[in-house]
Design a protein around this motif. Sequence first.
Motif, mmCIF file in Angstrom:
data_model
loop_
_atom_site.group_PDB
_atom_site.id
_atom_site.type_symbol
_atom_site.label_atom_id
_atom_site.label_comp_id
_atom_site.label_asym_id
_atom_site.label_seq_id
_atom_site.Cartn_x
_atom_site.Cartn_y
_atom_site.Cartn_z
ATOM 1 N N ASN A 3 1.018 -0.979 -0.159
ATOM 2 C CA ASN A 3 -0.084 -0.517 0.079
ATOM 3 C C ASN A 3 1.266 1.417 -0.057
ATOM 4 O OD1 ASN A 3 -1.810 1.874 1.145
ATOM 5 N ND2 ASN A 3 -2.937 0.859 1.939
ATOM 6 N N LEU A 107 -4.110 2.165 -4.048
ATOM 7 C CA LEU A 107 -4.798 2.091 -2.473
ATOM 8 C C LEU A 107 -4.893 0.481 -2.664
ATOM 9 C CD1 LEU A 107 -6.724 5.284 -2.298
ATOM 10 C CD2 LEU A 107 -5.267 3.898 -0.127
ATOM 11 N N GLU A 110 -10.120 -2.345 -1.776
ATOM 12 C CA GLU A 110 -11.105 -2.317 -1.031
ATOM 13 C C GLU A 110 -11.221 -0.431 -0.270
ATOM 14 O OE1 GLU A 110 -9.168 -6.465 -1.180
ATOM 15 O OE2 GLU A 110 -8.588 -4.506 -0.819
ATOM 16 N N MET A 111 -10.125 -0.278 -0.708
ATOM 17 C CA MET A 111 -9.962 0.879 0.283
ATOM 18 C C MET A 111 -10.378 2.265 -1.223
ATOM 19 S SD MET A 111 -7.059 1.205 2.615
ATOM 20 C CE MET A 111 -7.996 2.233 3.330
ATOM 21 N N ARG A 112 -10.158 1.896 -2.703
ATOM 22 C CA ARG A 112 -10.014 2.917 -3.889
ATOM 23 C C ARG A 112 -11.499 4.127 -3.519
ATOM 24 N NH1 ARG A 112 -7.362 -1.268 -8.512
ATOM 25 N NH2 ARG A 112 -5.638 -1.407 -6.992
ATOM 26 N N VAL A 114 -13.939 4.234 -1.423
ATOM 27 C CA VAL A 114 -13.808 5.401 -0.080
ATOM 28 C C VAL A 114 -13.084 6.737 0.321
ATOM 29 C CG1 VAL A 114 -13.188 5.706 2.256
ATOM 30 C CG2 VAL A 114 -13.730 3.561 1.719
ATOM 31 N N TYR A 115 -11.940 6.593 -0.599
ATOM 32 C CA TYR A 115 -10.993 7.936 -1.318
ATOM 33 C C TYR A 115 -11.090 8.195 -2.362
ATOM 34 C CZ TYR A 115 -7.016 7.286 2.886
ATOM 35 O OH TYR A 115 -7.170 7.457 4.225
#
Length: 196
Positions: A3, A107, A110-112, A114-115
């Motif tokens: 990451n 990222l 799973e986090m993309r 959100v950001y």
Amino acid sequence: MPNTFLAMLFRMRHISRWSLMFNTQSENLMQHTVECAFIAHFLALVGNCYFGKEYNAEKLAAYALFHDVSEVLTGDLPTPVKYYNNEIKAAYKDIEKIACEKLLSHLPKEMRAVYAEYFDSENLTADEKKLIKIADKLCAYLKCVTELNASNSEFLPARESIRGQLESVDSAELRYFLDNCIDSFSLSLDDLKGTL
């Protein structure tokens, strides 16, 4: 895949602002975005406390932190160039979008999403966008004040231009800031201590 997103964001400290002008104090992108977040948060609370608004100050602070994130990859294009004409402005918007997509690829999947929300001002209401733009413009104005306080007259035209732009904005939160906060940025540390 590691990451690498935060490592990329921390490179904001290497992106210089105001590159076309002589500066007595350098300013980098990380510094600017933190200052913008402080001001956006403050303006939101001013709106809530004095003008009956219901801003989510923490949300606005987070969006302000990411409002120039594409510049990690593009660098800070000077305003006279960025807004020279509509073609350049539109092309730069496209470049910013691609840069944001590239940053999101650092990222885990799973986090993309959100950001990605914080990278897209279309997720904000018109009033929220306006507050972040005001905060951004106030940061530029305060940079001019800092430079002029250090006897750097190169920032005088920029200060006058930005002040005129601020004066043309209809915003109770901005008016409060200009009436109650702006002068304190010209105070010395001893003067600030004396206000306690």
